[in-house]
Design a protein around this motif. Structure first.
Motif, PDB file in Angstrom:
ATOM      1  N   ALA A  37      19.212  52.064  -9.188  1.00 26.36           N
ATOM      2  CA  ALA A  37      19.533  52.820 -10.411  1.00 26.36           C
ATOM      3  C   ALA A  37      18.251  53.269 -11.074  1.00 26.36           C
ATOM      4  O   ALA A  37      17.846  52.716 -12.101  1.00 26.36           O
ATOM      5  CB  ALA A  37      20.350  51.952 -11.353  1.00 26.36           C
ATOM      6  N   PRO A  38      17.588  54.263 -10.532  1.00 29.37           N
ATOM      7  CA  PRO A  38      16.318  54.681 -11.138  1.00 29.37           C
ATOM      8  C   PRO A  38      16.505  55.286 -12.532  1.00 29.37           C
ATOM      9  O   PRO A  38      15.653  55.125 -13.398  1.00 29.37           O
ATOM     10  CB  PRO A  38      15.780  55.723 -10.148  1.00 29.37           C
ATOM     11  CG  PRO A  38      16.945  56.161  -9.355  1.00 29.37           C
ATOM     12  CD  PRO A  38      17.876  55.006  -9.301  1.00 29.37           C
ATOM     13  N   GLU A  39      17.638  55.933 -12.755  1.00 27.27           N
ATOM     14  CA  GLU A  39      17.834  56.536 -14.070  1.00 27.27           C
ATOM     15  C   GLU A  39      18.032  55.466 -15.148  1.00 27.27           C
ATOM     16  O   GLU A  39      17.571  55.624 -16.287  1.00 27.27           O
ATOM     17  CB  GLU A  39      19.029  57.488 -14.037  1.00 27.27           C
ATOM     18  CG  GLU A  39      19.158  58.305 -15.307  1.00 27.27           C
ATOM     19  CD  GLU A  39      20.048  59.528 -15.118  1.00 27.27           C
ATOM     20  OE1 GLU A  39      20.432  59.810 -13.965  1.00 27.27           O
ATOM     21  OE2 GLU A  39      20.349  60.193 -16.122  1.00 27.27           O
ATOM     22  N   ALA A  40      18.701  54.390 -14.785  1.00 21.03           N
ATOM     23  CA  ALA A  40      18.860  53.299 -15.752  1.00 21.03           C
ATOM     24  C   ALA A  40      17.507  52.673 -16.089  1.00 21.03           C
ATOM     25  O   ALA A  40      17.260  52.295 -17.246  1.00 21.03           O
ATOM     26  CB  ALA A  40      19.803  52.238 -15.181  1.00 21.03           C
ATOM     27  N   TYR A  41      16.644  52.602 -15.079  1.00 25.56           N
ATOM     28  CA  TYR A  41      15.296  52.069 -15.344  1.00 25.56           C
ATOM     29  C   TYR A  41      14.547  52.978 -16.309  1.00 25.56           C
ATOM     30  O   TYR A  41      13.942  52.504 -17.282  1.00 25.56           O
ATOM     31  CB  TYR A  41      14.540  51.943 -14.017  1.00 25.56           C
ATOM     32  CG  TYR A  41      13.116  51.471 -14.178  1.00 25.56           C
ATOM     33  CD1 TYR A  41      12.823  50.129 -14.268  1.00 25.56           C
ATOM     34  CD2 TYR A  41      12.065  52.384 -14.229  1.00 25.56           C
ATOM     35  CE1 TYR A  41      11.515  49.689 -14.420  1.00 25.56           C
ATOM     36  CE2 TYR A  41      10.761  51.964 -14.377  1.00 25.56           C
ATOM     37  CZ  TYR A  41      10.492  50.623 -14.466  1.00 25.56           C
ATOM     38  OH  TYR A  41       9.195  50.196 -14.619  1.00 25.56           O
ATOM     39  N   VAL A  42      14.577  54.261 -16.064  1.00 27.86           N
ATOM     40  CA  VAL A  42      13.877  55.198 -16.961  1.00 27.86           C
ATOM     41  C   VAL A  42      14.487  55.141 -18.357  1.00 27.86           C
ATOM     42  O   VAL A  42      13.769  55.182 -19.362  1.00 27.86           O
ATOM     43  CB  VAL A  42      13.951  56.625 -16.382  1.00 27.86           C
ATOM     44  CG1 VAL A  42      13.304  57.619 -17.329  1.00 27.86           C
ATOM     45  CG2 VAL A  42      13.274  56.689 -15.028  1.00 27.86           C
ATOM     46  N   ARG A  43      15.790  55.020 -18.438  1.00 24.91           N
ATOM     47  CA  ARG A  43      16.452  54.955 -19.749  1.00 24.91           C
ATOM     48  C   ARG A  43      15.989  53.710 -20.525  1.00 24.91           C
ATOM     49  O   ARG A  43      15.717  53.782 -21.726  1.00 24.91           O
ATOM     50  CB  ARG A  43      17.961  54.925 -19.544  1.00 24.91           C
ATOM     51  CG  ARG A  43      18.756  54.938 -20.822  1.00 24.91           C
ATOM     52  CD  ARG A  43      20.224  55.084 -20.505  1.00 24.91           C
ATOM     53  NE  ARG A  43      20.696  54.024 -19.615  1.00 24.91           N
ATOM     54  CZ  ARG A  43      21.608  54.201 -18.660  1.00 24.91           C
ATOM     55  NH1 ARG A  43      22.131  55.382 -18.445  1.00 24.91           N
ATOM     56  NH2 ARG A  43      22.001  53.189 -17.919  1.00 24.91           N
TER      57      ARG A  43
END
Lengths: 178, 170
Positions: B59-65
């Motif tokens: 979940a790269p987007e969750a990490y960035v979020r």
């Protein structure tokens, strides 16, 4: 979720405008990655230097601590050990010699006087007469025995005759040439 | 070398596909400042690059979020973008050639800028990202009750600030 919250969510979504990922963003991202990589490498190098320095200091101080942890010497022996006077003669040279004789004399004075001393009453060697002198007389004779009462040796505290007898025999011995 | 190239390609593909949405999220989190939002997103993506092999398939987007939300919530202590809270929301821009959506967005960003950073982050994650309270708390790194309190206080303040924009029903 009430009306305001729904409208708030809608406003947040609708306000999004298209923002393409341009080449300048990509270049800046690459620069950021490189800078962060250099920072991490520098941090790792500093950490390694600090670790090596700490290890060197630890190794430098370790032998001293190890030598300090060694036992100082043999465990002191108990006081009743027979070798005690030989192990520690030097620390108290003035105390030990003075204490030992005094303690020995004190401990042995009583038994010697009671057992090995001359008996207050004595029996003459010829068995001619046995006199039990008066205690006061005996003490006096023991302290100052006659210088040459007879030829044969006699114990100094065994006056077996009366003073008159001693005087007569002394006169006879001195007069007799043979 | 081939793995490095594959890593770069995958990362670039993700960033190109999600840049616009992530940039809008960053802009809401900082209260509308474009430059500040771009700095925040660049910083988060640089962090993503170094963990990309681990989370590329997850979940790269969750990490960035999460990185964005925490950095924005911390930004109040840094004070490095010079946000100056004011008592009143600025007047709406002059009507002219600006569209209604732009006006609405400006009012929204001005109202968000009035919130404390943690309240703003909680509101954005809760209503824009539509995250449950538990995930909001995880993203902010705080208990669920604290995240719920931040969100409710932020919404209460936005009600007052945006009362003339969002008309109450009835």
């Amino acid at each position: 979720m009430d009306h305001f919250e729904r409208e708030l969510a809608r406003m947040m979504r609708d306000s999004q405008e298209h923002a393409p990922f341009e080449s300048q963003h990509q270049v800046r991202l690459r620069d950021g990655v490189r800078a962060r990589r250099r920072a991490r490498a520098a941090r790792r190098a500093v950490g390694s230097v600090l670790a090596v320095a700490g290890l060197g200091i630890g190794l430098f101080l370790l032998p001293r601590d190890h030598g300090r942890d060694q036992p100082q010497g043999p465990v002191p022996r108990p006081m009743t050990s027979p070798s005690y006077p030989y192990t520690t003669p030097s620390p108290t040279p003035d105390v030990s010699p003075s204490e030992t004789p005094s303690s020995t004399a004190t401990n042995t004075a009583g038994p010697d006087e009671e057992t090995s001393g001359p008996p207050p009453s004595a029996t003459s060697t010829d068995g001619s007469a046995t006199v039990t002198p008066d205690p006061t007389t005996t003490t006096t004779k023991a302290v100052t025995p006659p210088p040459s009462a007879t030829n044969r040796p006699s114990p100094p505290v065994s006056p077996t005759t009366t003073p008159s007898t001693v005087e007569s025999s002394a006169l006879e011995g001195s007069a007799d040439p043979g | 070398m081939r793995m490095e190239q594959a890593r770069a390609d995958g990362f670039d593909g993700f960033v190109a596909a999600r840049w616009s949405a992530l940039f809008h999220l960053a802009r809401l989190l900082v209260g509308g400042d474009r430059h500040r939002a771009e700095d925040l997103l660049q910083e988060a993506l640089v962090k993503l690059w170094f963990v990309w092999p681990k989370i590329a398939d997850e979940a790269p987007e969750a990490y960035v979020r999460t990185v964005l939300a925490r950095a924005a919530a911390r930004s109040a202590r840094r004070r490095w973008w010079g946000e100056n809270p004011v008592a009143q929301v600025p007047e709406r821009p002059e009507d002219g050639d600006v569209s209604a959506s732009v006006v609405e967005r400006s009012r929204l960003e001005a109202a968000l800028a009035q919130l404390p950073p943690r309240q703003r982050a909680a509101v954005v994650l809760r209503y824009y990202q539509d995250l449950p309270e538990k995930q909001v708390a995880e993203a902010l790194g705080c208990p669920v009750g604290t995240a719920r309190s931040h969100a409710s206080r932020g919404v209460a303040r936005l009600r007052r600030l945006l009362a003339d924009v969002i008309e109450p029903v009835g």
